[in-house]
Each structure stands twice: as structure tokens, then as C-alpha cells.
Design an enzyme around this catalytic site. Structure first.
Site, mmCIF file in Angstrom:
data_model
loop_
_atom_site.group_PDB
_atom_site.id
_atom_site.type_symbol
_atom_site.label_atom_id
_atom_site.label_comp_id
_atom_site.label_asym_id
_atom_site.label_seq_id
_atom_site.Cartn_x
_atom_site.Cartn_y
_atom_site.Cartn_z
ATOM 1 N N LYS A 25 -125.163 39.379 -22.623
ATOM 2 C CA LYS A 25 -124.127 39.012 -21.645
ATOM 3 C C LYS A 25 -122.885 38.429 -22.305
ATOM 4 O O LYS A 25 -121.782 38.636 -21.813
ATOM 5 C CB LYS A 25 -124.668 38.095 -20.548
ATOM 6 C CG LYS A 25 -125.264 36.794 -20.997
ATOM 7 C CD LYS A 25 -125.936 36.121 -19.814
ATOM 8 C CE LYS A 25 -126.466 34.733 -20.130
ATOM 9 N NZ LYS A 25 -127.235 34.625 -21.382
ATOM 10 N N ARG A 100 -127.371 28.636 -13.936
ATOM 11 C CA ARG A 100 -128.651 28.853 -14.594
ATOM 12 C C ARG A 100 -129.820 28.564 -13.656
ATOM 13 O O ARG A 100 -130.961 28.803 -14.007
ATOM 14 C CB ARG A 100 -128.814 27.863 -15.745
ATOM 15 C CG ARG A 100 -128.241 28.215 -17.093
ATOM 16 C CD ARG A 100 -129.042 29.235 -17.821
ATOM 17 N NE ARG A 100 -129.206 29.045 -19.234
ATOM 18 C CZ ARG A 100 -128.287 29.205 -20.168
ATOM 19 N NH1 ARG A 100 -127.070 29.487 -19.848
ATOM 20 N NH2 ARG A 100 -128.595 29.075 -21.430
ATOM 21 N N ARG A 139 -129.700 37.436 -34.401
ATOM 22 C CA ARG A 139 -128.451 36.709 -34.193
ATOM 23 C C ARG A 139 -128.373 35.457 -35.069
ATOM 24 O O ARG A 139 -127.296 35.069 -35.519
ATOM 25 C CB ARG A 139 -128.402 36.343 -32.706
ATOM 26 C CG ARG A 139 -127.193 35.720 -32.194
ATOM 27 C CD ARG A 139 -127.198 35.753 -30.688
ATOM 28 N NE ARG A 139 -128.143 34.784 -30.128
ATOM 29 C CZ ARG A 139 -128.305 34.601 -28.812
ATOM 30 N NH1 ARG A 139 -127.626 35.319 -27.960
ATOM 31 N NH2 ARG A 139 -129.154 33.705 -28.369
ATOM 32 N N ARG A 141 -128.679 32.056 -34.615
ATOM 33 C CA ARG A 141 -127.973 30.831 -34.262
ATOM 34 C C ARG A 141 -128.882 29.634 -34.508
ATOM 35 O O ARG A 141 -130.078 29.796 -34.679
ATOM 36 C CB ARG A 141 -127.636 30.923 -32.774
ATOM 37 C CG ARG A 141 -126.275 30.449 -32.398
ATOM 38 C CD ARG A 141 -125.947 30.879 -30.986
ATOM 39 N NE ARG A 141 -126.873 30.323 -30.017
ATOM 40 C CZ ARG A 141 -126.909 30.720 -28.739
ATOM 41 N NH1 ARG A 141 -126.088 31.663 -28.322
ATOM 42 N NH2 ARG A 141 -127.749 30.161 -27.901
ATOM 43 N N ARG A 152 -136.725 28.903 -24.582
ATOM 44 C CA ARG A 152 -135.562 29.341 -23.806
ATOM 45 C C ARG A 152 -135.917 30.502 -22.879
ATOM 46 O O ARG A 152 -135.429 30.577 -21.756
ATOM 47 C CB ARG A 152 -134.396 29.674 -24.746
ATOM 48 C CG ARG A 152 -133.815 28.384 -25.336
ATOM 49 C CD ARG A 152 -132.817 28.607 -26.446
ATOM 50 N NE ARG A 152 -131.765 29.499 -26.035
ATOM 51 C CZ ARG A 152 -131.260 30.453 -26.797
ATOM 52 N NH1 ARG A 152 -131.718 30.642 -28.015
ATOM 53 N NH2 ARG A 152 -130.299 31.202 -26.344
HETATM 54 P P1 AMP Z 1 -126.449 29.805 -23.995
HETATM 55 O O1 AMP Z 1 -125.491 29.991 -25.111
HETATM 56 O O2 AMP Z 1 -125.900 30.209 -22.664
HETATM 57 O O3 AMP Z 1 -127.803 30.404 -24.275
HETATM 58 O O4 AMP Z 1 -126.700 28.225 -23.874
HETATM 59 C C1 AMP Z 1 -127.212 27.471 -24.963
HETATM 60 C C2 AMP Z 1 -127.787 26.154 -24.431
HETATM 61 O O5 AMP Z 1 -126.776 25.404 -23.762
HETATM 62 C C3 AMP Z 1 -128.897 26.315 -23.412
HETATM 63 O O6 AMP Z 1 -130.164 26.524 -24.022
HETATM 64 C C4 AMP Z 1 -128.810 24.989 -22.657
HETATM 65 O O7 AMP Z 1 -129.382 23.933 -23.399
HETATM 66 C C5 AMP Z 1 -127.302 24.741 -22.621
HETATM 67 N N1 AMP Z 1 -126.671 25.322 -21.408
HETATM 68 C C6 AMP Z 1 -125.717 26.297 -21.347
HETATM 69 N N2 AMP Z 1 -125.373 26.573 -20.088
HETATM 70 C C7 AMP Z 1 -126.129 25.761 -19.294
HETATM 71 C C8 AMP Z 1 -126.255 25.580 -17.895
HETATM 72 N N3 AMP Z 1 -125.539 26.306 -17.022
HETATM 73 N N4 AMP Z 1 -127.153 24.660 -17.452
HETATM 74 C C9 AMP Z 1 -127.885 23.935 -18.300
HETATM 75 N N5 AMP Z 1 -127.831 24.056 -19.642
HETATM 76 C C10 AMP Z 1 -126.953 24.964 -20.145
#
Ligand code: AMP
Length: 200
Positions: A25, A100, A139, A141, A152
Site C-alpha cells: 500500500k 487501523r 524490505r 526495516r 504485526r
Molecule cells: P506502518 O508503517 O503503517 O506499518 O506502521 C508502523 C507502526 O506504526 C505500526 O506497527 C504501529 O506501531 C504504528 N502505527 C502506524 N499507524 C498507526 C495507526 N493508525 N494506529 C496505531 N498505530 C499505528
């Protein structure tokens, strides 16, 4: 009184992109942002930047992010409300990583309603689980270690997947097959978004 659903010039759709970690995404959000000249708003990127800059926000979220769990809703509300108030988000946006959870989806509706706006589409990018894990590992990270990936994915299943029925009920959900090349996935999404009035 604001007119119904005002959209600034340079208009594009208001879209939520969602799917499991590794579904692509982020890549799609960037491509669509270029296509429509609207911002890709990735909450995960915003939080990671806050951690690197070691702002107050970054200090509050680092431990939770490192564990693969979700940051609490109130904090996310502040981050997203502020970002969606920026001038560049008034003519459309792509949200990547927010909402989320169904409570976050309700909050998003409220935030948009404050600006007399609504979502146009919610695009779900579907990818089989074994493909997700290998993509995430590639990836590399910080939060992409195997046990954290598992956490996750589990969070996604428990907390985020309920968004599917949430947005289905509202008639907003559009599903695309994410187990294809980047260009093909992009074409599917554009087919959904491009036919509407903002492309003219
Ligand atoms: P992402 O890059 O979207 O996978 O986000 C990385 C991390 O950021 C996630 O594993 C959460 O810890 C935090 N995070 C990002 N967006 C949200 C959200 N909308 N609600 C809660 N935690 C978030």
C-alpha cells in the site's frame, strides 16, 4: 455554511488504502499521489520520522512501535487531525496506515465531517500471507524482524480486518488483487478511482 463536500482546485479523490503489512500500500500510495497530485499520508512514516527526530511524539511511540503493537487511538487522532487540516490535503489525499481499527475509522469520519468532507473510496489490497512475510523480510526495516512481523500480522488480523465489514456496510470497500506486479496493481486501483469526476 460550507458547501457539500467542498474540494479544492487540483482536486483528487479522498482515499483510504489498506491491507496487511507488506501488501504494497505504501508503494501504491506514492504512485497514486503522483498521478493525482495529492498527498500520500502514511501514519507509520510520520511516526518513524518523529522517532528519528526524537520529538515528544517520537519518544511516546518508540517502544510501542518497536514491539509491533498499535499506538493508542487518542495519539493517532491528534496526528491525523493535524495532518488532514493542512492545505495540501484539502483537494484529496491517500491515507496509508490509518485507520487501523473500527474506532479509528469512526474518528476519521468525524474529522472529515468537521471539514464537511467524506471518503470517496476505501481500497483493500489483498495478498496471500506467505507472500506478505517474504516481502516484509526483503524490505528489512527496523521493525521487520521475524517475531515482530508475526506480531504485526496478528494485529492486522485482530484489529484491522474488522474494517472490511465496517466499510462494506458503508458501500465504500473496493478490493484489488495485490499479488501482482506494481504496475498491474496500480492499474486496478486507477480503474476504480480514475473514472470519477475529479480526473477531468
Ligand atoms: P506502518 O508503517 O503503517 O506499518 O506502521 C508502523 C507502526 O506504526 C505500526 O506497527 C504501529 O506501531 C504504528 N502505527 C502506524 N499507524 C498507526 C495507526 N493508525 N494506529 C496505531 N498505530 C499505528
Amino acid at each position: 455554511m460550507a458547501e457539500d463536500n467542498p474540494r479544492a482546485p487540483g482536486k483528487g479523490p479522498r482515499v483510504v488504502l489498506f491491507g496487511a503489512p507488506g501488501c504494497g500500500k505504501g508503494t501504491q500510495a506514492e504512485l497514486l499521489a503522483k498521478h493525482f497530485s495529492i498527498p500520500a499520508i502514511a501514519t507509520g512514516d510520520m511516526l518513524r520520522e518523529a522517532v528519528v527526530a526524537w520529538t515528544e511524539l517520537g519518544q511516546r511511540v518508540k517502544t510501542v512501535m518497536d514491539s509491533g503493537a498499535l499506538v493508542d487511538d487518542e495519539l493517532m487522532t491528534e496526528v491525523v487531525r493535524e495532518r488532514l487540516a493542512e492545505p495540501d490535503a484539502q483537494g484529496g489525499f491517500l491515507l496509508d496506515g490509518y485507520p487501523r481499527t473500527p474506532p479509528q475509522a469512526e474518528t476519521l469520519e468525524e474529522i472529515l465531517a468537521e471539514r464537511s468532507q467524506t471518503l470517496d473510496h476505501v481500497v483493500l489490497i489483498q495478498v496471500p500471507e506467505q507472500v506478505l512475510v517474504s516481502r516484509i523480510l526483503a524490505r528489512g526495516r527496523d521493525d521487520d524482524r521475524v517475531e515482530i512481523i508475526r506480531e504485526r500480522l496478528e494485529m492486522y488480523r485482530k484489529k484491522t480486518e474488522p474494517l472490511i465489514s465496517y466499510y462494506k456496510k458503508r458501500g465504500l470497500l473496493r478490493e484489488v488483487d495485490g499479488n501482482q506486479g506494481i504496475g498491474d496493481v496500480n492499474a486496478q486501483i486507477l480503474h476504480i478511482l480514475d473514472s470519477e469526476e475529479w480526473s477531468s
